[in-house]
Design a protein around this motif. Sequence first.
Motif, PDB file in Angstrom:
ATOM      1  N   ALA A  63      36.182  51.529   6.909  1.00 24.92           N
ATOM      2  CA  ALA A  63      36.942  51.240   8.130  1.00 24.92           C
ATOM      3  C   ALA A  63      38.362  51.795   8.060  1.00 24.92           C
ATOM      4  N   GLU A  64      39.025  51.628   6.919  1.00 26.41           N
ATOM      5  CA  GLU A  64      40.408  52.109   6.809  1.00 26.41           C
ATOM      6  C   GLU A  64      40.473  53.621   6.961  1.00 26.41           C
ATOM      7  N   TRP A  65      39.521  54.319   6.315  1.00 28.40           N
ATOM      8  CA  TRP A  65      39.492  55.779   6.429  1.00 28.40           C
ATOM      9  C   TRP A  65      39.144  56.202   7.847  1.00 28.40           C
ATOM     10  N   HIS A  66      38.179  55.564   8.470  1.00 26.12           N
ATOM     11  CA  HIS A  66      37.804  55.923   9.835  1.00 26.12           C
ATOM     12  C   HIS A  66      38.986  55.772  10.785  1.00 26.12           C
TER      13      HIS A  66
ATOM     14  N   ALA B 246      40.582  70.031   8.104  1.00 24.03           N
ATOM     15  CA  ALA B 246      39.610  69.537   9.088  1.00 24.03           C
ATOM     16  C   ALA B 246      39.205  68.093   8.828  1.00 24.03           C
ATOM     17  N   GLY B 247      39.218  67.656   7.566  1.00 28.65           N
ATOM     18  CA  GLY B 247      38.775  66.298   7.281  1.00 28.65           C
ATOM     19  C   GLY B 247      38.330  66.150   5.842  1.00 28.65           C
ATOM     20  N   LEU B 248      37.539  65.098   5.591  1.00 31.61           N
ATOM     21  CA  LEU B 248      37.092  64.773   4.240  1.00 31.61           C
ATOM     22  C   LEU B 248      35.579  64.645   4.165  1.00 31.61           C
ATOM     23  N   ILE B 249      35.030  65.072   3.027  1.00 34.18           N
ATOM     24  CA  ILE B 249      33.679  64.711   2.618  1.00 34.18           C
ATOM     25  C   ILE B 249      33.847  63.696   1.500  1.00 34.18           C
ATOM     26  N   THR B 250      33.251  62.524   1.657  1.00 28.34           N
ATOM     27  CA  THR B 250      33.465  61.420   0.707  1.00 28.34           C
ATOM     28  C   THR B 250      32.117  60.942   0.174  1.00 28.34           C
TER      29      THR B 250
ATOM     30  N   LEU C 158      38.607  68.197  -4.930  1.00 25.05           N
ATOM     31  CA  LEU C 158      39.692  67.611  -5.717  1.00 25.05           C
ATOM     32  C   LEU C 158      39.135  67.174  -7.075  1.00 25.05           C
ATOM     33  N   PRO C 159      39.648  67.707  -8.159  1.00 29.31           N
ATOM     34  CA  PRO C 159      39.161  67.304  -9.479  1.00 29.31           C
ATOM     35  C   PRO C 159      39.361  65.806  -9.708  1.00 29.31           C
ATOM     36  N   TYR C 160      38.345  65.193 -10.311  1.00 29.22           N
ATOM     37  CA  TYR C 160      38.367  63.760 -10.553  1.00 29.22           C
ATOM     38  C   TYR C 160      37.774  63.493 -11.934  1.00 29.22           C
TER      39      TYR C 160
ATOM     40  N   TRP D  18      36.548  58.644  -3.457  1.00 29.51           N
ATOM     41  CA  TRP D  18      37.425  57.794  -2.670  1.00 29.51           C
ATOM     42  C   TRP D  18      38.592  57.233  -3.459  1.00 29.51           C
ATOM     43  N   THR D  19      38.426  56.989  -4.743  1.00 32.70           N
ATOM     44  CA  THR D  19      39.507  56.433  -5.551  1.00 32.70           C
ATOM     45  C   THR D  19      40.779  57.266  -5.446  1.00 32.70           C
TER      46      THR D  19
END
Length: 264
Positions: free
Chosen positions: A132-135, A119-123, A51-53, A98-99
Amino acid sequence: MSVREAIEQARREGRAALIGYLPVGFPDVATSVAAMKAMVAGGVDVVEVGLPYSDPLIDGPLIQRATEAALAAGTTPQDGIAAVRALTGTPALIMTYWTLVDRYGVEQFAAGLAASGGAGLITPDLIPDEAAEWHTAATRHGLDRVHLVAPTSTRERIALAARSSRGFLYAASLMGVTGERAQVSAGAKDLVTRAREATDLPVCVGLGVGDGAQAAEVAGFADGVIVGSAFVRALMNTPDVPSGLAAVEAMARELASGVRHRWS
């Protein structure tokens, strides 16, 4: 097939998995998705959709140029989720700072990603202590959560990142930003060894791999080889879209050959 299943399937074939990164939106959304499909056609097992940031922490100059162009063209997080949906049949993770997720809404982002078949995220900038919120959201929606470790990570930090991850553990082979290097970091193998003392998750190595020989070298000690800048370069340094897609697929074939002929 999940990310971990794809990595374990590669292991059964006697090789490392090949994980390929491209940012969505460069040079436009449709072409970036076509390029991701070209990576898969060339032998990539798992796709990282970037995702471009506007303020990347670990992206090198080449990826920054691509993501700046994507942002200027109006690329959004929704485009990333749409790209994941278009990769049906191939495990796809979103790589994001993460922002972006926090602004989008953690629960909303997780639900949308899961609904798209992601499948998920690489952060890379989210440490386990603050995740914790993401988990919670990832567990609710059955998504992988991939945290990073680096050569400077202590045994305790590696253990925490491993406990907090699902899918695989990302071993950043060197400190600094992404980009191809003349040689693989000497500390990469030691980092993988230390990570394996802490977890039975697959350990995949990224940052610095630029050709088949380097992919073969990393495949000799890692469960997966992560490549980004080489694919961006292949797409960027061509005169037109068909040539760019062909170059991306050719790069994938070279790297896929490398992980199948790993050095001892």
